[in-house]
Design an enzyme around this catalytic site. Structure first.
Site, PDB file in Angstrom:
ATOM      1  N   ASN A   1      45.989   5.442  19.885  1.00  0.00           N
ATOM      2  CA  ASN A   1      44.603   5.777  19.553  1.00  0.00           C
ATOM      3  C   ASN A   1      43.950   4.585  18.867  1.00  0.00           C
ATOM      4  OD1 ASN A   1      42.713   8.298  19.279  1.00  0.00           O
ATOM      5  ND2 ASN A   1      42.511   7.182  17.344  1.00  0.00           N
ATOM      6  N   GLU A   2      42.935   4.042  19.500  1.00  0.00           N
ATOM      7  CA  GLU A   2      42.134   2.966  18.904  1.00  0.00           C
ATOM      8  C   GLU A   2      43.005   1.868  18.287  1.00  0.00           C
ATOM      9  OE1 GLU A   2      39.203   4.666  16.278  1.00  0.00           O
ATOM     10  OE2 GLU A   2      37.965   5.292  17.962  1.00  0.00           O
TER      11      GLU A   2
ATOM     12  N   ARG B   1      46.956   6.773   8.594  1.00  0.00           N
ATOM     13  CA  ARG B   1      47.459   6.588   9.957  1.00  0.00           C
ATOM     14  C   ARG B   1      47.470   5.092  10.262  1.00  0.00           C
ATOM     15  NH1 ARG B   1      42.276   8.951  13.479  1.00  0.00           N
ATOM     16  NH2 ARG B   1      40.707   7.893  12.259  1.00  0.00           N
TER      17      ARG B   1
ATOM     18  N   GLU C   1      35.782   9.842  23.125  1.00  0.00           N
ATOM     19  CA  GLU C   1      35.338  10.519  21.897  1.00  0.00           C
ATOM     20  C   GLU C   1      33.872  10.186  21.689  1.00  0.00           C
ATOM     21  OE1 GLU C   1      37.535   9.379  18.418  1.00  0.00           O
ATOM     22  OE2 GLU C   1      39.473   9.710  19.370  1.00  0.00           O
TER      23      GLU C   1
HETATM   24  C1  GAL Z   1      37.765   7.779  15.754  1.00  0.00           C
HETATM   25  C2  GAL Z   1      39.198   8.276  15.810  1.00  0.00           C
HETATM   26  C3  GAL Z   1      39.273   9.784  15.656  1.00  0.00           C
HETATM   27  C4  GAL Z   1      38.409  10.228  14.503  1.00  0.00           C
HETATM   28  C5  GAL Z   1      36.998   9.735  14.722  1.00  0.00           C
HETATM   29  C6  GAL Z   1      36.022  10.165  13.652  1.00  0.00           C
HETATM   30  O1  GAL Z   1      37.697   6.429  15.476  1.00  0.00           O
HETATM   31  O2  GAL Z   1      39.792   7.917  17.035  1.00  0.00           O
HETATM   32  O3  GAL Z   1      40.618  10.156  15.442  1.00  0.00           O
HETATM   33  O4  GAL Z   1      38.928   9.709  13.329  1.00  0.00           O
HETATM   34  O5  GAL Z   1      37.013   8.343  14.741  1.00  0.00           O
HETATM   35  O6  GAL Z   1      34.734   9.622  13.878  1.00  0.00           O
END
Ligand code: GAL
Length: 700
Positions: free
Chosen positions: A188-189, A150, A338
């Site tokens: 995302n990030e 990604r 998250e």
């Molecule tokens: C984040 C990301 C998520 C997933 C997660 C796993 O950095 O936004 O999609 O990969 O880490 O810890």
């Protein structure tokens, strides 16, 4: 139920919303049967949300209800969906399929669960990168990225922006008025940059716009050094580590502005098509410094971040400071978009958080100003790079042991949400944080152990223990509300920032500058005065010389006897009213007996400079001195060591969240009787087992 005129109109509003939405909102508010927890009276949306990342595109639709049922039972009230589902949303160029997403959002709604939509631009589909290869990013080593992972896109590429905008527009047109949709996460990030020639050209144009003429640029970057002089804008390279400091900082600023415009490209089209009640955010990453988060945040409605511990256990200080940092981006409450359900899959050792620690961490998040805590992710993907990551439900679709702990949290969030509604964190102490300064120190650490975040936390920890609440803001933020402002490592300081600090002190504020402050100008060049540069006159003293240390150096004085680690700045005073607080002991000869910390009263305010990296015990004493000198009192009162207290305040009173991160059970005597929100009733003391939590309210 007795309703005031105001709450009556809110009630009517909720009635309309419930009619529209068909959610259990009204049922819950009127206290009728149903498993949905109480809702905030203003909007029907819970004021404290438990959430999870859900990927309906990975599962047969026939399974959705079973998952949503399990979520509902756990008190999950929000799912974030869509942020990696581009290939499902637009299977071929220009052919959009959002019906499945509409059904997924409706299905969640039937279970009392709201949705946040992530725009899918962090994972472009294979047809896209094949058809428009120019949208792929070029890595720093010159190789093109490719499909299969990604973040393979080029954030500066106009074609990519056009495609991402069209996708976001389709989503916003379809869901911008959907009552189940609370808001939007863009991408995302943000993290991966591109180093291709077209991006380099954009960078050169950016530099030209900023500096105007090559003469100006050459002077401000001191390019006479090493024959770096530029005679054409197209000679300017991209450097990320060892380049000219002005060039390095300019690249970072360009990166930040480019993420901002990348974001705005999608944000504008969402805003044009969505109800104003739908927020727009992006999920940031705590201490990650790939771009200036103050720059990127300014267009958002709300800040949010992804809070992962990785290996080991939660460090409530470093993590707490990251919360306060995120809260400082827009200086209001934020979301944890998250967080880890037990363990991650990307650390060196992916240990699980201990039993009880996930719940404790969630309350720590809320205490620092989070209004939502959302787990990544709901259920293990059957394939893909993250098969081992922690979840609440296994690949078989049944709960893992942690599910029960999260469900406990769900019930608690439902109870505490109404009490926490409208509350936020108010602090008397601010710590200043700047990306320019962190980058500048990291490029030239001078002592490889010198980590600017660790430096910041070395001040944060003892100050938080005393004040029980800290804001972390950038140096141009309004400061008048603070009794004490501490700037650890404000290495790069602009004239405007210096003025902000000088005004603050002249108006009665107490400013403490930490080591390495006031050394660099806005171009990451040296100030032409010694440190702290534009603040020398106010301080009535300065840094004569800095020394990287191979071993700790003794320091003693007003804060007792201790050591300076890693770094020592030899200070001097020039004004009679500038006092020496600490002196170095015998060490390298240069430092022997010389000032290590100095202070000067300025009217009702003061300015202090600390040139030593103090050991923990000395820093505690320094923090005690700083808070006493500025009349900062604990927000709650005494608590046993290892118990964290998090005050949140609103118009109706105060809420205190207590979490026991110590290794043993603790009893806490409250300063006055308070409502025990989780257990019910009024109480004057609480007993907290290890990882125990209490939510105490003075609001009713
Ligand atoms: C984040 C990301 C998520 C997933 C997660 C796993 O950095 O936004 O999609 O990969 O880490 O810890």
């Amino acid at each position: 139920m007795k309703l005031s005129a105001k709450s009556f109109s809110r009630f009517v509003f909720t009635l309309c919303l419930a009619a529209l939405v068909g959610l259990p909102a009204l049922r819950a508010q009127t206290g009728q049967a149903g498993s949905a927890p109480p809702v905030d009276p203003v909007t029907g949306v819970p004021s404290l949300l438990l959430g999870t990342a859900w990927y309906p595109e990975q599962w047969p639709e026939s399974r959705w209800d079973a998952d949503l049922e399990l979520m509902q039972k756990a008190g999950v009230r929000m799912v974030r969906v869509g942020e990696f589902a581009w290939s499902r949303m637009e299977p071929q160029d220009g052919q959009y399929d959002l019906d499945w997403l509409s059904r997924a959002i409706a299905a969640a709604g039937r279970h009392g669960i709201y949705t946040v939509i992530g725009t899918p631009s962090a994972a472009p589909p294979a047809w896209l990168t094949q058809k428009y290869p120019e949208t792929l990013r070029t890595k720093e080593d010159g190789r093109k990225d490719e499909h299969g992972n990604r973040q393979q896109f080029n954030w500066a590429n106009p074609k990519y922006r056009e495609l991402a905008r069209s996708m976001a527009e389709q989503l916003a047109q379809r869901f911008g008025h959907n009552p189940y949709v609370l808001g939007w996460q863009i991408d995302n990030e943000y993290s991966a940059n591109s180093y291709d020639d077209a991006t380099k050209k954009q960078f050169q144009d950016w530099v030209r716009k900023r500096y105007g003429t090559l003469d100006n640029l050459n002077e401000r970057w001191t390019t006479a050094y090493w024959s770096e002089t530029y005679s054409n804008w197209n000679q300017i390279p991209i450097e990320t580590k060892y380049g000219n400091p002005g060039l390095l900082l300019s690249w970072k600023r360009f990166v930040s502005d480019t993420w901002r415009s990348y974001q705005k490209n999608q944000l504008d089209v969402i805003r044009a098509n969505a109800d104003p009640r739908q927020f727009i955010t992006t999920n940031m990453m705590g201490w990650f410094d790939g771009y200036d988060h103050y720059t990127v945040s300014q267009d958002l409605d709300m800040a949010s971040w992804d809070d992962y511990v990785g290996e080991g256990q939660l460090d409530p200080y470093r993590n707490g400071a990251a919360h306060d940092l995120t809260r400082g981006f827009l200086r209001r409450n934020f979301w944890v978009m998250e967080t880890q359900p037990g363990s991650v899959n990307w650390a060196k050792i992916n240990n699980s958080l201990n039993k009880g620690e996930v719940r404790a961490m969630a309350w720590h998040d809320v205490g620092h100003g989070a209004d939502a805590v959302s787990y990544w992710q709901w259920r293990s993907d059957l394939n893909g790079q993250e098969e081992y990551h922690g979840t609440m439900v296994g690949a078989d679709g049944t709960p893992v042991p942690l599910y029960a702990e999260v469900a406990e949290l769900g019930a608690e969030f439902a109870k505490a949400g109404p009490v926490l509604a409208g509350t936020s964190v108010k602090s008397d102490v601010a710590i200043l944080h700047s990306y320019d300064s962190r980058w500048a120190i990291n490029w030239q650490r001078h002592n490889s152990e010198y980590d600017p975040v660790t430096e910041l936390v070395s001040y944060y920890k003892p100050l938080r223990n005393i004040a029980q609440s800290i804001d972390i803001v950038n140096p141009s933020a309004p400061l008048n509300q603070y009794k004490l402002v501490v700037a650890p490592g404000l290495n790069v300081i602009s004239d405007a920032e210096a003025k902000n600090l000088i005004d603050y002190v002249n108006q009665g504020g107490n400013l403490v500058l930490g080591q390495r402050s006031g050394m660099k100008n806005i171009d990451n060049g040296l100030q032409t005065e010694r440190q702290p540069g534009p603040l020398v006159d106010l301080l009535g003293g300065r840094v004569e010389q800095y020394y990287a240390l191979t071993s700790p150096v003794p320091v003693s004085g007003a804060w007792g006897a201790g050591t300076s680690q890693l770094w020592a700045e030899l200070l001097s005073t020039k004004d009679a009213d500038t006092k020496v607080l600490m002196r170095y002991g015998k060490s390298n000869g240069w430092l022997d007996g010389q000032p290590a910390a100095i202070t000067r009263k300025v009217g009702k305010g003061s300015i202090t400079y600390i040139g030593a990296w103090l050991d923990e015990a000395s820093m505690e004493k320094a923090a005690r001195w700083m808070t006493e000198a500025s009349d900062v009192k604990p927000k709650f009162g005494a608590v046993p060591a290892g118990v964290d207290v998090y005050p949140r305040e609103g118009a109706h009173g105060k809420v205190y969240i207590l979490v026991n991160f110590s290794k043993s059970a603790q009893n806490v005597t409250l300063p006055s009787a308070m409502e025990d929100v989780l257990k019910g009733g009024s109480t004057k003391s609480v007993s907290l087992p290890v990882y125990g939590v209490a939510v105490l309210s003075t609001t009713r």
